[in-house]
Design an enzyme around this catalytic site. Structure first.
Site, PDB file in Angstrom:
ATOM      1  N   ASN A  58      31.016  19.946  12.802  1.00  0.00           N
ATOM      2  CA  ASN A  58      30.357  19.249  13.910  1.00  0.00           C
ATOM      3  C   ASN A  58      28.843  19.517  13.850  1.00  0.00           C
ATOM      4  OD1 ASN A  58      29.453  18.151  16.301  1.00  0.00           O
ATOM      5  ND2 ASN A  58      30.843  19.293  17.630  1.00  0.00           N
ATOM      6  N   GLU A  76      32.257  28.775  20.272  1.00  0.00           N
ATOM      7  CA  GLU A  76      32.616  28.371  18.924  1.00  0.00           C
ATOM      8  C   GLU A  76      32.512  26.857  18.830  1.00  0.00           C
ATOM      9  OE1 GLU A  76      35.032  30.555  20.468  1.00  0.00           O
ATOM     10  OE2 GLU A  76      33.882  32.212  19.599  1.00  0.00           O
ATOM     11  N   TYR A 125      23.221  22.690  20.031  1.00  0.00           N
ATOM     12  CA  TYR A 125      23.139  24.063  20.538  1.00  0.00           C
ATOM     13  C   TYR A 125      21.885  24.777  20.023  1.00  0.00           C
ATOM     14  CZ  TYR A 125      27.839  23.616  22.457  1.00  0.00           C
ATOM     15  OH  TYR A 125      28.921  23.224  23.193  1.00  0.00           O
ATOM     16  N   ALA A 155      31.561  18.253  26.635  1.00  0.00           N
ATOM     17  CA  ALA A 155      31.529  16.909  26.058  1.00  0.00           C
ATOM     18  C   ALA A 155      30.782  15.960  26.975  1.00  0.00           C
ATOM     19  CB  ALA A 155      32.945  16.384  25.817  1.00  0.00           C
ATOM     20  N   VAL A 156      30.093  15.032  26.346  1.00  0.00           N
ATOM     21  CA  VAL A 156      29.428  13.933  27.053  1.00  0.00           C
ATOM     22  C   VAL A 156      30.020  12.637  26.493  1.00  0.00           C
ATOM     23  CG1 VAL A 156      27.227  12.739  27.399  1.00  0.00           C
ATOM     24  CG2 VAL A 156      27.315  15.245  27.484  1.00  0.00           C
TER      25      VAL A 156
HETATM   26  C1  LIG Z   1      26.991  17.678  21.685  1.00  0.00           C
HETATM   27  C2  LIG Z   1      26.859  16.837  22.964  1.00  0.00           C
HETATM   28  C3  LIG Z   1      27.516  17.592  24.113  1.00  0.00           C
HETATM   29  C4  LIG Z   1      25.371  16.631  23.251  1.00  0.00           C
HETATM   30  O1  LIG Z   1      25.232  16.011  24.529  1.00  0.00           O
HETATM   31  P1  LIG Z   1      23.951  15.099  24.893  1.00  0.00           P
HETATM   32  O2  LIG Z   1      23.978  14.832  26.335  1.00  0.00           O
HETATM   33  O3  LIG Z   1      23.938  13.910  23.990  1.00  0.00           O
HETATM   34  O4  LIG Z   1      22.731  16.059  24.480  1.00  0.00           O
HETATM   35  P2  LIG Z   1      21.249  16.057  25.121  1.00  0.00           P
HETATM   36  O5  LIG Z   1      20.821  14.644  25.313  1.00  0.00           O
HETATM   37  O6  LIG Z   1      21.238  16.952  26.315  1.00  0.00           O
HETATM   38  O7  LIG Z   1      20.395  16.712  23.933  1.00  0.00           O
HETATM   39  C5  LIG Z   1      19.758  17.976  24.034  1.00  0.00           C
HETATM   40  C6  LIG Z   1      19.081  18.258  22.729  1.00  0.00           C
HETATM   41  O8  LIG Z   1      20.044  18.306  21.662  1.00  0.00           O
HETATM   42  C7  LIG Z   1      19.707  17.367  20.655  1.00  0.00           C
HETATM   43  N1  LIG Z   1      20.932  16.717  20.177  1.00  0.00           N
HETATM   44  C8  LIG Z   1      21.923  16.236  20.951  1.00  0.00           C
HETATM   45  N2  LIG Z   1      22.867  15.685  20.166  1.00  0.00           N
HETATM   46  C9  LIG Z   1      22.436  15.822  18.896  1.00  0.00           C
HETATM   47  C10 LIG Z   1      22.973  15.420  17.641  1.00  0.00           C
HETATM   48  N3  LIG Z   1      24.144  14.778  17.545  1.00  0.00           N
HETATM   49  N4  LIG Z   1      22.270  15.701  16.517  1.00  0.00           N
HETATM   50  C11 LIG Z   1      21.081  16.365  16.597  1.00  0.00           C
HETATM   51  N5  LIG Z   1      20.520  16.773  17.772  1.00  0.00           N
HETATM   52  C12 LIG Z   1      21.198  16.492  18.897  1.00  0.00           C
HETATM   53  C13 LIG Z   1      18.838  16.347  21.336  1.00  0.00           C
HETATM   54  O9  LIG Z   1      17.959  15.712  20.413  1.00  0.00           O
HETATM   55  C14 LIG Z   1      18.094  17.177  22.334  1.00  0.00           C
HETATM   56  O10 LIG Z   1      17.019  17.844  21.686  1.00  0.00           O
HETATM   57  P3  LIG Z   1      15.555  17.939  22.424  1.00  0.00           P
HETATM   58  O11 LIG Z   1      15.826  18.351  23.847  1.00  0.00           O
HETATM   59  O12 LIG Z   1      14.858  18.957  21.593  1.00  0.00           O
HETATM   60  O13 LIG Z   1      15.008  16.558  22.341  1.00  0.00           O
HETATM   61  C15 LIG Z   1      27.519  15.427  22.786  1.00  0.00           C
HETATM   62  O14 LIG Z   1      27.010  14.827  21.613  1.00  0.00           O
HETATM   63  C16 LIG Z   1      29.046  15.479  22.671  1.00  0.00           C
HETATM   64  O15 LIG Z   1      29.736  15.437  23.684  1.00  0.00           O
HETATM   65  N6  LIG Z   1      29.548  15.554  21.429  1.00  0.00           N
HETATM   66  C17 LIG Z   1      31.011  15.581  21.216  1.00  0.00           C
HETATM   67  C18 LIG Z   1      31.628  16.881  21.732  1.00  0.00           C
HETATM   68  C19 LIG Z   1      30.942  18.096  21.155  1.00  0.00           C
HETATM   69  O16 LIG Z   1      30.539  18.131  19.996  1.00  0.00           O
HETATM   70  N7  LIG Z   1      30.826  19.137  21.994  1.00  0.00           N
HETATM   71  C20 LIG Z   1      30.187  20.381  21.588  1.00  0.00           C
HETATM   72  C21 LIG Z   1      31.130  21.309  20.900  1.00  0.00           C
HETATM   73  S1  LIG Z   1      32.502  21.751  21.930  1.00  0.00           S
END
Ligand SMILES: CC(C)(COP(=O)(O)OP(=O)(O)OC[C@H]1O[C@@H](n2cnc3c(N)ncnc32)[C@H](O)[C@@H]1OP(=O)(O)O)[C@@H](O)C(=O)NCCC(=O)NCCS
Length: 159
Positions: free
Chosen positions: A117, A112, A124, A79-80
């Site tokens: 989501n 998973e 991913y 998570a971020v």
């Molecule tokens: C999913 C999550 C970890 C992504 O973290 P982040 O730091 O925002 O992601 P990044 O900035 O490193 O993005 C990396 C790539 O993913 C893509 N991406 C990230 N979030 C995205 C979203 N919500 N929708 C579409 N693409 C997404 C980015 O565009 C980027 O693509 P690129 O490198 O080709 O430009 C964050 O949104 C989060 O914590 N979400 C809630 C918890 C969650 O869903 N965890 C994962 C499942 S356990």
């Protein structure tokens, strides 16, 4: 606005409570809360698991938990904080963990993600993960999961 600067380090036992709160808010929202502080503390102490945290200054910006087996590693949680999303932090943490797996001779990562989501699934996929299985009712019988896999061998380049 200046870009945030993140540092990564291994989690400490004192981080467990905050990581559990982040898990409840950002990952398990709407589900029964299963990643509570004692469980995360056990992961921090486990020799088979890496709990990585990202900080901006002293503020916790994100975290990830990966368990390492003999041939397979499993990304348990990631998570971020919303304030720091779309700045490459999620990718940076996964890259760090994948590099650690490669160094240990592990070339397959699985995880998973909640089927609903869609942002997580897109994230991913952007990192090279493929959706390989739909797991019906995986989350407490209430929600499906999608299993995703990344074959690190295909990304290996010589240098
Ligand atoms: C999913 C999550 C970890 C992504 O973290 P982040 O730091 O925002 O992601 P990044 O900035 O490193 O993005 C990396 C790539 O993913 C893509 N991406 C990230 N979030 C995205 C979203 N919500 N929708 C579409 N693409 C997404 C980015 O565009 C980027 O693509 P690129 O490198 O080709 O430009 C964050 O949104 C989060 O914590 N979400 C809630 C918890 C969650 O869903 N965890 C994962 C499942 S356990």
């Amino acid at each position: 606005m200046t870009a945030a600067t993140f540092t990564l380090r291994l989690a400490r036992p004192a981080d467990a409570s905050l990581l559990a709160t982040m898990s409840r808010e950002f990952i398990e929202d709407g589900l029964r809360w299963t990643w509570r502080a004692p469980r995360i503390a056990r992961q921090i102490e486990s020799s088979d698991t890496v709990v990585l945290v990202a900080l901006e200054g002293r503020r916790l910006a994100g975290f990830a938990i990966m368990s390492y087996g003999d041939t397979n590693a499993h990304l348990n949680l990631l998570a971020v904080d919303p304030a720091y999303r779309m700045q490459g932090l999620g990718r940076r943490m996964v890259d760090w963990l994948e590099k650690t797996a490669r160094n240990a001779g592990i070339f397959r990562i699985t995880l998973e993600v909640r089927a609903q989501n869609f942002g997580g699934r897109c994230f991913y996929k952007a990192l090279g993960y493929r959706e390989v299985l739909l797991l019906r009712g995986y989350y407490q019988g209430a929600e499906d999961a999608v299993r995703m896999r990344h074959n690190l061998r295909v990304d290996v380049t010589s240098s």
